[in-house]
Design an enzyme around this catalytic site. Structure first.
Site, mmCIF file in Angstrom:
data_model
loop_
_atom_site.group_PDB
_atom_site.id
_atom_site.type_symbol
_atom_site.label_atom_id
_atom_site.label_comp_id
_atom_site.label_asym_id
_atom_site.label_seq_id
_atom_site.Cartn_x
_atom_site.Cartn_y
_atom_site.Cartn_z
ATOM 1 N N ARG A 120 -5.328 -6.068 20.952
ATOM 2 C CA ARG A 120 -5.814 -5.281 19.814
ATOM 3 C C ARG A 120 -5.286 -3.856 19.941
ATOM 4 O O ARG A 120 -4.856 -3.248 18.967
ATOM 5 C CB ARG A 120 -7.357 -5.279 19.739
ATOM 6 C CG ARG A 120 -7.879 -4.253 18.745
ATOM 7 C CD ARG A 120 -9.327 -4.420 18.302
ATOM 8 N NE ARG A 120 -10.229 -4.902 19.332
ATOM 9 C CZ ARG A 120 -10.675 -4.176 20.368
ATOM 10 N NH1 ARG A 120 -10.313 -2.918 20.509
ATOM 11 N NH2 ARG A 120 -11.470 -4.721 21.269
ATOM 12 N N TYR A 158 -3.272 1.093 -7.598
ATOM 13 C CA TYR A 158 -3.301 -0.347 -7.326
ATOM 14 C C TYR A 158 -4.771 -0.797 -7.342
ATOM 15 O O TYR A 158 -5.637 -0.139 -6.760
ATOM 16 C CB TYR A 158 -2.654 -0.618 -5.964
ATOM 17 C CG TYR A 158 -2.777 -2.052 -5.517
ATOM 18 C CD1 TYR A 158 -1.987 -3.043 -6.073
ATOM 19 C CD2 TYR A 158 -3.718 -2.422 -4.557
ATOM 20 C CE1 TYR A 158 -2.124 -4.366 -5.687
ATOM 21 C CE2 TYR A 158 -3.856 -3.738 -4.161
ATOM 22 C CZ TYR A 158 -3.050 -4.708 -4.729
ATOM 23 O OH TYR A 158 -3.187 -6.012 -4.351
ATOM 24 N N ASP A 197 1.373 6.068 -1.123
ATOM 25 C CA ASP A 197 1.574 4.621 -1.029
ATOM 26 C C ASP A 197 3.024 4.360 -1.437
ATOM 27 O O ASP A 197 3.375 4.465 -2.611
ATOM 28 C CB ASP A 197 0.577 3.912 -1.957
ATOM 29 C CG ASP A 197 0.694 2.389 -1.890
ATOM 30 O OD1 ASP A 197 1.788 1.883 -1.545
ATOM 31 O OD2 ASP A 197 -0.289 1.701 -2.208
ATOM 32 N N LYS A 254 4.999 -6.715 0.469
ATOM 33 C CA LYS A 254 5.914 -6.616 -0.660
ATOM 34 C C LYS A 254 7.352 -6.453 -0.154
ATOM 35 O O LYS A 254 7.837 -7.325 0.532
ATOM 36 C CB LYS A 254 5.448 -5.489 -1.586
ATOM 37 C CG LYS A 254 3.915 -5.457 -1.826
ATOM 38 C CD LYS A 254 3.413 -6.672 -2.589
ATOM 39 C CE LYS A 254 1.881 -6.789 -2.607
ATOM 40 N NZ LYS A 254 1.134 -5.618 -3.001
HETATM 41 C C1 LIG Z 1 -0.195 -5.076 -2.755
HETATM 42 C C2 LIG Z 1 -0.426 -3.612 -2.751
HETATM 43 C C3 LIG Z 1 -1.417 -3.026 -1.942
HETATM 44 C C4 LIG Z 1 -2.397 -3.851 -1.108
HETATM 45 O O1 LIG Z 1 -1.756 -4.484 -0.070
HETATM 46 P P1 LIG Z 1 -2.227 -5.916 0.552
HETATM 47 O O2 LIG Z 1 -1.153 -6.205 1.536
HETATM 48 O O3 LIG Z 1 -2.300 -6.878 -0.588
HETATM 49 O O4 LIG Z 1 -3.549 -5.681 1.169
HETATM 50 C C5 LIG Z 1 -1.545 -1.644 -1.942
HETATM 51 N N1 LIG Z 1 -0.741 -0.871 -2.704
HETATM 52 C C6 LIG Z 1 0.218 -1.391 -3.507
HETATM 53 C C7 LIG Z 1 1.070 -0.478 -4.315
HETATM 54 C C8 LIG Z 1 0.402 -2.771 -3.547
HETATM 55 O O5 LIG Z 1 1.350 -3.279 -4.356
#
Ligand SMILES: *Cc1c(COP(=O)(O)O)cnc(C)c1O
Length: 385
Positions: A55, A108, A180, A205
């Site tokens: 961890r 998001y 982000d 992504k």
């Molecule tokens: C998908 C996404 C998230 C969340 O991420 P997860 O891996 O699904 O928890 C946060 N910000 C953006 C811009 C996203 O596309």
């Protein structure tokens, strides 16, 4: 890779070499999946490679964390079980109950839910604002604002916010700027070099890039933030496992070539859609008439693989396009090698129907993949009917 190479070599070289030296005992060129929870100690407290319990740290995860830090040009990187786990660790690791956050009014959906339904109960207040409008952000700031959160480009309308200007504003009021960077990726945009303090990712992504793993990452500027996130990553425990880390690292090694092709194909799709009479409007920051085009040009190297458009004829026609597409797969998520199509109003953004965040009913969102561009254009042509 030496420390000097880690910071001075090109993006692609860092992506491939920054996180791992061929293993001295076996010569393994690629980091193994260290499927171990614990590590033998040479006498009490005698840690061989600094590893004690997985961890706290695991060598496969370290390889990923060092790589993403090198790509974002940050002090340290941290890998999590999902993008939202990364975000939660940033919130609770860097803020206190009673603090206030300025949040994008088109954040998001999962980010908005985390602030609204989870962090709020923990005593964290937030105000939504249009992050592309500096005056609106300034008006949303309170005496307790300690963080400004920004996504750029945004989802699904591809809005653009000025990272450098927001960093200046945040620092004037004693707040951190968190970006982000999921949509742009460090290949196209490096927020920490523009003044941001923290970058978060859903590595699910583009970073992972193959739609086969869920993960998240945080990269910070400065030792103080690095220490706080490191402490909370271990204390909260939402870490990426070794196999997920390995998949994500494998994805990152080809990020540069994939992003170039995502951008090439998105440009072809945009060119096709803007010339088509069945299409009402195309949203892409690379278009000269996009309201954020100039800012995007200043802070991004290219404009990414996400494209949204409004179909002439309303919601029914937009739904038809989604149903008829065959090379574009009808699915949520984004950033993988395969092209995806979705109807935000009924799918990813259904929960904001009836609010000021409601998206146009005739809107279609594309995550343009890396297939043969002509096949993508032919598919859109037949799907538009
Ligand atoms: C998908 C996404 C998230 C969340 O991420 P997860 O891996 O699904 O928890 C946060 N910000 C953006 C811009 C996203 O596309």
């Amino acid at each position: 890779m030496s420390q000097e190479h880690r910071t001075k070599s090109g993006f692609e070289t860092r992506a491939i070499h920054a996180g791992w030296e061929p293993d001295p005992s076996t010569g393994a060129v690629i980091p193994p999946i260290f499927a171990t929870s614990t590590y033998k100690q040479d006498g009490v407290g005698g840690l061989r490679g600094g590893y004690e319990y997985s961890r706290s740290a695991n060598p496969t995860r370290t390889a990923l964390e060092d790589t993403i830090a090198a790509l974002e040009e940050g002090e340290r990187g941290f890998a999590f079980a999902s993008g939202l786990a990364a975000e939660d660790t940033v919130l609770r690791g860097l803020l206190e109950p009673g603090d206030h956050v300025v949040l994008p009014n088109d954040a998001y959906g999962g980010t908005h839910r985390l602030f609204d339904k989870v962090a709020q109960r923990w005593g964290l207040a937030h105000t939504p604002a249009a992050l592309s409008d500096l005056d609106a952000v300034r008006a949303a700031v309170t005496a307790r604002t300690r963080m400004i959160w920004v996504e750029t480009p945004t989802n699904p309308l591809l809005g653009i916010a000025d990272i450098a200007a927001l960093a200046t504003l945040a620092h004037e009021v004693g707040a951190l700027l968190v970006v982000d960077n999921t949509f742009a990726t460090p290949y196209l945009q490096r927020p920490l070099t523009l003044g941001a303090d923290v970058v978060v990712h859903s590595t699910t992504k583009y970073a992972g890039g193959h739609s086969d793993v869920v993960g998240g990452a945080v990269v910070v500027r400065g030792l103080d933030l690095a220490d706080k996130v490191a402490y909370h990553q271990n204390a909260m425990g939402a870490v990426a496992g070794p196999f997920d880390s390995w998949l994500t690292l494998r994805g990152l090694k080809t990020l540069a070539v994939r992003m170039e092709r995502h951008c090439d194909n998105a440009e072809r799709v945009v060119e096709f859609l803007t010339a088509d009479e069945r299409v009402e409007h195309v949203y892409y920051p690379g278009l000269a008439d996009h309201p954020g085009h100039e800012v995007a040009q200043g802070q991004m190297d290219r404009f990414g693989g996400m494209v949204s458009f409004r179909v002439r004829g309303g919601e029914e026609r937009a739904l038809q396009v989604c149903d008829r597409a065959t090379v574009f797969t009808l699915a949520e998520s984004l950033g993988g090698i395969e092209s995806l199509i979705e109807h935000p109003g009924r799918m990813t953004h259904a929960s904001v129907a009836g609010t000021e965040l409601e998206v146009p009913a005739d809107l279609v969102r594309l995550s343009v993949g890396i297939e043969t561009a002509d096949d993508l254009l032919a598919d859109l042509d037949q799907a538009l009917g």
